[in-house]
Motif scaffolding. Structure first.
Motif, PDB file in Angstrom:
ATOM      1  N   UNK A 112     -13.719   4.091  17.286  1.00  0.00           N
ATOM      2  CA  UNK A 112     -12.682   5.565  17.102  1.00  0.00           C
ATOM      3  C   UNK A 112     -14.001   6.439  16.519  1.00  0.00           C
ATOM      4  N   UNK A 158     -16.629   6.966  18.971  1.00  0.00           N
ATOM      5  CA  UNK A 158     -15.925   7.848  19.875  1.00  0.00           C
ATOM      6  C   UNK A 158     -15.891   9.363  19.437  1.00  0.00           C
ATOM      7  N   UNK A 159     -15.411   9.567  18.050  1.00  0.00           N
ATOM      8  CA  UNK A 159     -15.314  10.826  17.156  1.00  0.00           C
ATOM      9  C   UNK A 159     -17.057  11.661  17.519  1.00  0.00           C
ATOM     10  N   UNK A 204     -17.334  12.749  20.233  1.00  0.00           N
ATOM     11  CA  UNK A 204     -17.138  14.674  20.376  1.00  0.00           C
ATOM     12  C   UNK A 204     -17.519  15.272  19.994  1.00  0.00           C
ATOM     13  N   UNK A 205     -18.273  14.847  18.943  1.00  0.00           N
ATOM     14  CA  UNK A 205     -18.930  16.020  17.903  1.00  0.00           C
ATOM     15  C   UNK A 205     -19.321  17.334  18.584  1.00  0.00           C
ATOM     16  N   UNK A 206     -20.377  15.743  19.810  1.00  0.00           N
ATOM     17  CA  UNK A 206     -21.619  16.616  20.395  1.00  0.00           C
ATOM     18  C   UNK A 206     -20.731  17.235  22.264  1.00  0.00           C
ATOM     19  N   UNK A 207     -19.503  17.025  22.040  1.00  0.00           N
ATOM     20  CA  UNK A 207     -19.331  16.931  23.582  1.00  0.00           C
ATOM     21  C   UNK A 207     -19.455  16.319  24.337  1.00  0.00           C
ATOM     22  N   UNK A 208     -19.658  15.264  24.060  1.00  0.00           N
ATOM     23  CA  UNK A 208     -20.511  14.235  25.466  1.00  0.00           C
ATOM     24  C   UNK A 208     -19.290  13.949  26.416  1.00  0.00           C
ATOM     25  N   UNK A 209     -19.240  13.092  26.957  1.00  0.00           N
ATOM     26  CA  UNK A 209     -18.544  12.762  27.949  1.00  0.00           C
ATOM     27  C   UNK A 209     -18.069  11.208  27.946  1.00  0.00           C
ATOM     28  N   UNK A 210     -16.530  11.026  27.111  1.00  0.00           N
ATOM     29  CA  UNK A 210     -16.107   9.698  26.758  1.00  0.00           C
ATOM     30  C   UNK A 210     -15.298   9.635  27.677  1.00  0.00           C
ATOM     31  N   UNK A 255     -11.919  15.954  31.837  1.00  0.00           N
ATOM     32  CA  UNK A 255     -11.997  15.225  30.892  1.00  0.00           C
ATOM     33  C   UNK A 255     -10.729  14.784  30.106  1.00  0.00           C
ATOM     34  N   UNK A 275      -9.746   9.598  27.252  1.00  0.00           N
ATOM     35  CA  UNK A 275     -10.078   8.670  25.934  1.00  0.00           C
ATOM     36  C   UNK A 275      -8.434   8.880  24.920  1.00  0.00           C
ATOM     37  N   UNK A 328     -12.272  17.372  16.369  1.00  0.00           N
ATOM     38  CA  UNK A 328     -13.232  16.405  16.396  1.00  0.00           C
ATOM     39  C   UNK A 328     -14.816  17.255  17.014  1.00  0.00           C
ATOM     40  N   UNK A 329     -13.362  17.995  18.301  1.00  0.00           N
ATOM     41  CA  UNK A 329     -14.807  19.085  19.183  1.00  0.00           C
ATOM     42  C   UNK A 329     -15.862  19.686  18.523  1.00  0.00           C
ATOM     43  N   UNK A 330     -16.891  20.141  18.620  1.00  0.00           N
ATOM     44  CA  UNK A 330     -17.595  21.597  18.251  1.00  0.00           C
ATOM     45  C   UNK A 330     -16.899  22.779  18.363  1.00  0.00           C
ATOM     46  N   UNK A 340     -17.087  23.901  22.713  1.00  0.00           N
ATOM     47  CA  UNK A 340     -16.783  22.443  23.882  1.00  0.00           C
ATOM     48  C   UNK A 340     -16.266  22.876  25.036  1.00  0.00           C
ATOM     49  N   UNK A 341     -15.708  23.759  25.915  1.00  0.00           N
ATOM     50  CA  UNK A 341     -15.305  23.433  27.021  1.00  0.00           C
ATOM     51  C   UNK A 341     -14.609  25.594  27.436  1.00  0.00           C
TER      52      UNK A 341
END
Lengths: 387, 204
Positions: free
Chosen positions: A335, A338-339, A342-348, B41, B61, B71-73, B76-77
């Protein structure tokens, strides 16, 4: 490089890179042999390649019989025609890691000594990192003319390699599946590795790492290391289900009833078997080298203390999988990964598979796990436009 | 796909980045990817649904609105979607803030506690109302923060969100006819659907 005494002489499919590579420790290792197996057919566009990364004691024989033990490949239930990693569709590559003992350059490989004679590296083999392993794999992938891997997949230490691939070569990895792994090796896991190493050091037949000179191997030490490590791959529930408190009576062994070790619990017998079969196929110095590489693994430390940094702007699709009863690489660590993504808005995608089989679950029959791998790869192929 | 999900999909411009919080079986994600070319997503709390979605090749997820949006910047969306869940989260105001921090727009649907049937039940029986929308008894319900359409509008005003579009929706997800008067919608709408943006975000 397979003439090492007393290991059995075997030849493995490999490519030699005379220029070798510069390691993280600064040492330039050359030449470097990279041993591998492939399955399926590479498409004319070379866009259907999936790299499977093996774990600590695995090797490149992912889906064909092991040349030493004759047992089926370690992931033969996952890789093959019609299986979740479908070799009818994908070209699957598995590479023995740098530092390994199945054909890729490692401590058992020969080098020219100061007196001009050839001898194994042994404990003189330079310290390597997971990233070094990945760099060696990259040599072979480039050699094959593959500019982008459709996916890199691996469990445990294989998952660490997956993360290093995505961090080091983001444009060469379309999708990454780190399974039952962590973005850093935890203190607990380093502790277990240290006990394994001390067991090897304590074996008188280790001879300071130069056991080949005496035509011996530190079999007891390596077996104890394996037995201890094997416990960490299971779970209490799995051990109870498999063995419970059942006792095995072996006539002629231990002798008198009532003696201290007159009978053996089945779990003891199982571990002894795991230990003794392991030493026939694995080199002790490789075990030391590779466990150390795992201990050094810390994706955050490599990138200013923030494990999301290497993934900034990444276009790689990630699928992180953990198992509910895995206490060696627990879901909490997955996790964190995963987070960080998330912080770089990757596709996860991030899935925890419900299983009581512990860390080893990724090698065992788990239908939800199979479905997840199959579906993620199908989606990946669709997004990559090779459906 | 439910009818209200069609209405949501209709609010989302093709080719945009979408996060569906509480993506369930992934029907909306699949629709947005296949028909609108979106980078869609999901986050889902139910692990079975997560596994099912990923096994269908959808990027989902495990996580939830209260704990995972932080946790998201920023930005981002383009859209962050929360379907029929706002009333069940721990901190609805914080969840909305996070949605409009990480997304340029938020699309929120929730069951309307101001519906006339609920009002009548409270008035005549003096007990917690039970309807087909609010179908669990008070001691079992996950809906810990029910609100009415008017309550939600007040919150949006307090927080500085612009309501770009709103509609009342009935239980089956069909668009209800109360599009002129918000007071009538608050009385007769079973569900509400809002498209919001921050005041500082240009209308697109």
């Amino acid at each position: 490089m397979d003439q090492t005494v007393p290991a059995p002489s075997l030849s493995h499919q490999h490519v030699t890179f005379p220029d070798g590579l510069r390691l993280d420790c600064g040492f330039h290792l050359a030449p470097v042999d990279v041993a591998y197996r492939t399955y399926g057919t590479l498409s004319p566009a070379r866009d259907n390649a999936i790299l499977v990364c093996h774990a600590l004691t695995g090797d490149q024989y992912v889906a064909d019989p092991h040349p030493l033990t004759g047992k089926p490949g370690w992931w033969s239930r996952m890789v093959g025609p019609g299986l979740p990693i479908d070799t009818d569709r994908f070209f699957v590559i598995c590479i023995n890691v740098l530092g390994g003992c199945m054909g890729t350059t490692g401590p058992r490989s020969l080098r020219r000594g100061e007196d001009g004679r050839q001898e194994p590296w042994g404990t003189e083999f330079p310290a390597i990192t997971i990233r070094d392993m990945v760099r060696a794999q990259k040599l072979l992938i480039d050699h094959m003319g593959i500019s982008r891997l459709l996916a890199v997949v691996g469990g445990s230490m294989g998952g660490m390699q997956v993360l290093e691939w995505a961090a080091t070569y983001p444009d060469h990895v379309f999708a990454a599946m780190p399974i039952a792994t962590s973005p850093f090796h935890s203190a607990q896991n380093i502790a277990f590795n240290e006990v394994s190493r001390q067991a090897i050091f304590a074996d008188p037949q280790w001879h300071g790492g130069r056991y080949w000179e005496c035509n011996e191997i530190p079999a007891r030490g390596l077996a104890v290391a394996r037995m201890m490590a094997h416990i960490t791959y299971l779970s209490e529930a799995a051990l109870t289900r498999k063995f419970g408190r059942r006792v095995r009576h072996e006539p002629g062994r231990g002798g008198v009833p009532g003696s201290l070790f007159g009978e053996m619990f089945e779990v003891e017998s199982y571990l002894r078997h795991q230990g003794s079969s392991f030493v026939r196929r694995f080199d002790a110095n490789s075990y030391l080298t590779i466990t150390r590489a795992m201990d050094y693994f810390d994706l955050g430390a490599e990138h200013d203390g923030d494990m999301s940094h290497p993934f900034a702007g990444t276009r790689t699709r990630f699928c992180i999988i953990s198992f509910s009863s895995d206490w060696l690489f627990p879901t909490s660590q997955a996790r964190l990964l995963a987070r960080a993504l998330n912080r770089v808005a990757a596709n996860v995608s991030f899935v925890e598979i419900d299983s009581d089989k512990g860390h080893d679950a990724f090698l065992l029959d788990e239908p939800d796990f199979d479905r997840t791998i199959r579906g993620f790869l199908a989606g990946t192929a669709e997004h990559a436009g090779i459906a | 796909m439910r009818l209200d999900q069609r209405l949501i999909a209709g609010m989302i411009r093709p080719g945009t980045r979408v996060l569906d919080v509480g993506s369930g079986d992934g029907a909306l994600l699949d629709h947005l990817f296949r028909n609108s070319g979106c980078d869609a997503r999901g986050i889902e709390i139910d692990m079975k649904e997560v596994t099912r979605s990923v096994a269908h090749g959808l990027p989902v997820m495990h996580g939830d609105a209260d704990h995972d949006l932080a946790h998201y910047p920023d930005n981002a969306f383009d859209y962050v979607v929360l379907q029929r869940t706002l009333q069940a989260v721990e901190r609805p105001r914080e969840v909305l803030r996070q949605m409009l921090r990480i997304g340029r727009h938020a699309i929120v649907s929730f069951p309307n506690f101001g519906h006339w049937r609920l009002r009548v039940q409270m008035l005549t029986r003096g007990r917690m109302p039970m309807t087909s929308v609010w179908s669990t008894p008070w001691y079992d319900t996950p809906n810990i923060h029910p609100c009415t359409i008017l309550d939600f509008l007040t919150l949006c005003e307090d927080e500085g969100y612009v309501v770009q579009q709103w509609m009342a929706v009935d239980e089956d997800g069909e668009r209800a006819p109360w599009r002129r008067s918000i007071r009538l919608a608050n009385l007769f709408g079973e569900q509400a659907l809002f498209l919001l943006r921050r005041k500082d975000t240009p209308r697109t």
